[in-house]
Design an enzyme around this catalytic site. Structure first.
Site, PDB file in Angstrom:
ATOM      1  N   ARG A  10      59.542  32.653  61.532  1.00 51.95           N
ATOM      2  CA  ARG A  10      58.878  33.843  60.990  1.00 51.95           C
ATOM      3  C   ARG A  10      58.003  33.531  59.785  1.00 51.95           C
ATOM      4  O   ARG A  10      57.145  34.314  59.417  1.00 51.95           O
ATOM      5  CB  ARG A  10      59.917  34.887  60.579  1.00 51.95           C
ATOM      6  CG  ARG A  10      60.806  35.349  61.720  1.00 51.95           C
ATOM      7  CD  ARG A  10      61.985  36.136  61.204  1.00 51.95           C
ATOM      8  NE  ARG A  10      62.834  35.248  60.404  1.00 51.95           N
ATOM      9  CZ  ARG A  10      63.848  35.659  59.654  1.00 51.95           C
ATOM     10  NH1 ARG A  10      64.132  36.941  59.576  1.00 51.95           N
ATOM     11  NH2 ARG A  10      64.576  34.803  58.976  1.00 51.95           N
ATOM     12  N   GLU A  31      63.615  33.175  46.593  1.00 50.45           N
ATOM     13  CA  GLU A  31      63.825  34.038  45.442  1.00 50.45           C
ATOM     14  C   GLU A  31      62.925  33.521  44.326  1.00 50.45           C
ATOM     15  O   GLU A  31      63.136  32.421  43.829  1.00 50.45           O
ATOM     16  CB  GLU A  31      65.304  33.970  45.040  1.00 50.45           C
ATOM     17  CG  GLU A  31      65.707  34.942  43.981  1.00 50.45           C
ATOM     18  CD  GLU A  31      67.211  34.903  43.751  1.00 50.45           C
ATOM     19  OE1 GLU A  31      67.914  35.797  44.254  1.00 50.45           O
ATOM     20  OE2 GLU A  31      67.668  33.955  43.076  1.00 50.45           O
ATOM     21  N   GLN A  49      55.970  42.305  31.294  1.00 53.43           N
ATOM     22  CA  GLN A  49      54.650  42.563  31.867  1.00 53.43           C
ATOM     23  C   GLN A  49      54.330  41.494  32.896  1.00 53.43           C
ATOM     24  O   GLN A  49      54.563  40.309  32.660  1.00 53.43           O
ATOM     25  CB  GLN A  49      53.600  42.541  30.749  1.00 53.43           C
ATOM     26  CG  GLN A  49      52.193  42.838  31.195  1.00 53.43           C
ATOM     27  CD  GLN A  49      51.237  42.942  30.006  1.00 53.43           C
ATOM     28  OE1 GLN A  49      51.584  43.452  28.956  1.00 53.43           O
ATOM     29  NE2 GLN A  49      50.026  42.461  30.199  1.00 53.43           N
ATOM     30  N   ASP A  50      53.811  41.920  34.055  1.00 56.31           N
ATOM     31  CA  ASP A  50      53.331  41.001  35.082  1.00 56.31           C
ATOM     32  C   ASP A  50      51.817  41.143  35.182  1.00 56.31           C
ATOM     33  O   ASP A  50      51.295  42.257  35.164  1.00 56.31           O
ATOM     34  CB  ASP A  50      53.942  41.315  36.446  1.00 56.31           C
ATOM     35  CG  ASP A  50      55.384  40.866  36.583  1.00 56.31           C
ATOM     36  OD1 ASP A  50      55.958  40.361  35.599  1.00 56.31           O
ATOM     37  OD2 ASP A  50      55.948  41.023  37.684  1.00 56.31           O
ATOM     38  N   ASN A  51      51.123  40.013  35.290  1.00 61.05           N
ATOM     39  CA  ASN A  51      49.664  39.990  35.421  1.00 61.05           C
ATOM     40  C   ASN A  51      49.289  39.150  36.633  1.00 61.05           C
ATOM     41  O   ASN A  51      50.041  38.259  37.031  1.00 61.05           O
ATOM     42  CB  ASN A  51      49.018  39.367  34.176  1.00 61.05           C
ATOM     43  CG  ASN A  51      49.389  40.089  32.910  1.00 61.05           C
ATOM     44  OD1 ASN A  51      49.465  41.309  32.878  1.00 61.05           O
ATOM     45  ND2 ASN A  51      49.622  39.342  31.848  1.00 61.05           N
ATOM     46  N   ARG A 102      40.495  28.963  32.959  1.00 54.93           N
ATOM     47  CA  ARG A 102      40.923  30.035  32.065  1.00 54.93           C
ATOM     48  C   ARG A 102      41.821  29.418  30.997  1.00 54.93           C
ATOM     49  O   ARG A 102      42.749  28.701  31.307  1.00 54.93           O
ATOM     50  CB  ARG A 102      41.681  31.113  32.837  1.00 54.93           C
ATOM     51  CG  ARG A 102      40.829  31.851  33.864  1.00 54.93           C
ATOM     52  CD  ARG A 102      41.673  32.900  34.594  1.00 54.93           C
ATOM     53  NE  ARG A 102      40.945  33.569  35.641  1.00 54.93           N
ATOM     54  CZ  ARG A 102      40.374  34.762  35.534  1.00 54.93           C
ATOM     55  NH1 ARG A 102      40.435  35.421  34.392  1.00 54.93           N
ATOM     56  NH2 ARG A 102      39.754  35.304  36.563  1.00 54.93           N
ATOM     57  N   HIS A 140      44.859  29.765  26.212  1.00 54.28           N
ATOM     58  CA  HIS A 140      45.159  31.018  25.531  1.00 54.28           C
ATOM     59  C   HIS A 140      46.568  31.065  24.948  1.00 54.28           C
ATOM     60  O   HIS A 140      47.476  30.411  25.441  1.00 54.28           O
ATOM     61  CB  HIS A 140      45.045  32.188  26.521  1.00 54.28           C
ATOM     62  CG  HIS A 140      43.711  32.318  27.151  1.00 54.28           C
ATOM     63  ND1 HIS A 140      43.550  32.767  28.441  1.00 54.28           N
ATOM     64  CD2 HIS A 140      42.469  32.083  26.682  1.00 54.28           C
ATOM     65  CE1 HIS A 140      42.264  32.806  28.742  1.00 54.28           C
ATOM     66  NE2 HIS A 140      41.584  32.387  27.692  1.00 54.28           N
ATOM     67  N   HIS A 143      48.043  28.006  26.809  1.00 54.85           N
ATOM     68  CA  HIS A 143      48.159  27.906  28.263  1.00 54.85           C
ATOM     69  C   HIS A 143      46.788  28.077  28.919  1.00 54.85           C
ATOM     70  O   HIS A 143      45.984  28.898  28.486  1.00 54.85           O
ATOM     71  CB  HIS A 143      49.113  29.006  28.769  1.00 54.85           C
ATOM     72  CG  HIS A 143      49.103  29.152  30.246  1.00 54.85           C
ATOM     73  ND1 HIS A 143      48.523  30.239  30.877  1.00 54.85           N
ATOM     74  CD2 HIS A 143      49.587  28.349  31.214  1.00 54.85           C
ATOM     75  CE1 HIS A 143      48.668  30.085  32.180  1.00 54.85           C
ATOM     76  NE2 HIS A 143      49.300  28.957  32.410  1.00 54.85           N
ATOM     77  N   LYS A 200      34.156  34.451  26.289  1.00 56.69           N
ATOM     78  CA  LYS A 200      35.204  34.375  25.264  1.00 56.69           C
ATOM     79  C   LYS A 200      35.789  32.958  25.172  1.00 56.69           C
ATOM     80  O   LYS A 200      35.993  32.442  24.075  1.00 56.69           O
ATOM     81  CB  LYS A 200      36.304  35.385  25.600  1.00 56.69           C
ATOM     82  CG  LYS A 200      37.457  35.417  24.619  1.00 56.69           C
ATOM     83  CD  LYS A 200      38.448  36.513  24.985  1.00 56.69           C
ATOM     84  CE  LYS A 200      39.704  35.905  25.505  1.00 56.69           C
ATOM     85  NZ  LYS A 200      40.754  36.876  25.777  1.00 56.69           N
ATOM     86  N   ASP A 201      36.027  32.334  26.328  1.00 51.03           N
ATOM     87  CA  ASP A 201      36.624  30.994  26.322  1.00 51.03           C
ATOM     88  C   ASP A 201      35.678  29.925  25.797  1.00 51.03           C
ATOM     89  O   ASP A 201      36.128  28.872  25.353  1.00 51.03           O
ATOM     90  CB  ASP A 201      37.137  30.621  27.716  1.00 51.03           C
ATOM     91  CG  ASP A 201      38.432  31.353  28.068  1.00 51.03           C
ATOM     92  OD1 ASP A 201      39.000  32.031  27.189  1.00 51.03           O
ATOM     93  OD2 ASP A 201      38.864  31.247  29.235  1.00 51.03           O
TER      94      ASP A 201
END
Length: 186
Positions: free
Chosen positions: A23, A28, A46-48, A58, A61, A118, A168-169
Site C-alpha cells: 500500500r 510515526e 507552531q507548525d510551518n 533559505r 535564520h 538554521h 531579506k536573506d
C-alpha cells in the site's frame, strides 16, 4: 525511532521506523513522550511549511530571545541540504555546523535546539519542507547570518552564485560581523 547524535551536542538526526508494504508506507513522525525522553523536552506550538524550487536557499535564520525557537524539521517532498550553525557565545562548537540531507525517500528529521541558526538549500526540482517550532513567530525578533558566507565552510551542494535568495536573506551579516544574542549554557 533511532536518534543519531551529531558532532554538536543537542543537535540530532531522527530516523523513524518506516513500515512499508504493497500500500505504501507508514511511520510515526512525532510522539511527544518518546521525543521528551530520547531527544529533548520541548513543547512545540507552531507548525510551518514551505514549498521551494531547485536552487532556493533559505536562512540562516533564528529568533532572538525571548522568542528563540527550537525546531524539528523534515522534507516531505523532494530533497534539501539542511544546516544548523552553533551561534552560542562560549560554546566549544561556536561557528561550527551540522549538515544533513533530508528527503522524501530517507524520511529523516533534524532537531535544532535554541541557539542555532538554521537554513537549507533545495537540491530537487521542488521541495516541501515542514517545521515544528517551540515558540511563535515574532518578526521583530528575526535574526540571521548570510547563508552564502563561505567562511562557514558549508558545502551546500549547489552553485552559490546561481542560488535563489529572498531580499531579506541577502541583507544578513557575514558570520565575522555577527553579534550573537545567545550564551552557551553548560
Amino acid at each position: 525511532m533511532n536518534v543519531i547524535k551529531t558532532d554538536i551536542e543537542g543537535v540530532v538526526i531522527i530516523e523513524p521506523k518506516v513500515f512499508k508494504d504493497s500500500r505504501g508506507y507508514f511511520f510515526e513522525s512525532y510522539n511527544k513522550k518518546v521525543f521528551d525522553t530520547e531527544v529533548a523536552q520541548v513543547d512545540f506550538v507552531q507548525d510551518n511549511e514551505s514549498c521551494s524550487g531547485r536552487g532556493v536557499m533559505r536562512g540562516l535564520h533564528f529568533q532572538r530571545p525571548p522568542f528563540a525557537q527550537a525546531k524539528l524539521v523534515r522534507c516531505v517532498r523532494g530533497k534539501v541540504l539542511d544546516v544548523a550553525v552553533d551561534i552560542r557565545k562560549g560554546s566549544p562548537t561556536y561557528g561550527k555546523h551540522v549538515a544533513v540531507e533530508l528527503s522524501e525517500e530517507n524520511h529523516l528529521q533534524f532537531f535544532i535546539p535554541r541557539g542555532f541558526a538554521h537554513g537549507f538549500a533545495v537540491l530537487s526540482d521542488t521541495a516541501i519542507f515542514q517545521y515544528k517550532c517551540d515558540n511563535y513567530y515574532a518578526p521583530d525578533h528575526d535574526g540571521g547570518i548570510s547563508i552564502i558566507d563561505t567562511s562557514l565552510g558549508i558545502d551546500w551542494g549547489i552553485e552559490l552564485d546561481k542560488a535563489t535568495l529572498s531580499e531579506k536573506d541577502t541583507l544578513h551579516p557575514l558570520f565575522r560581523d555577527f553579534v550573537s544574542p545567545f550564551e552557551y549554557d553548560k
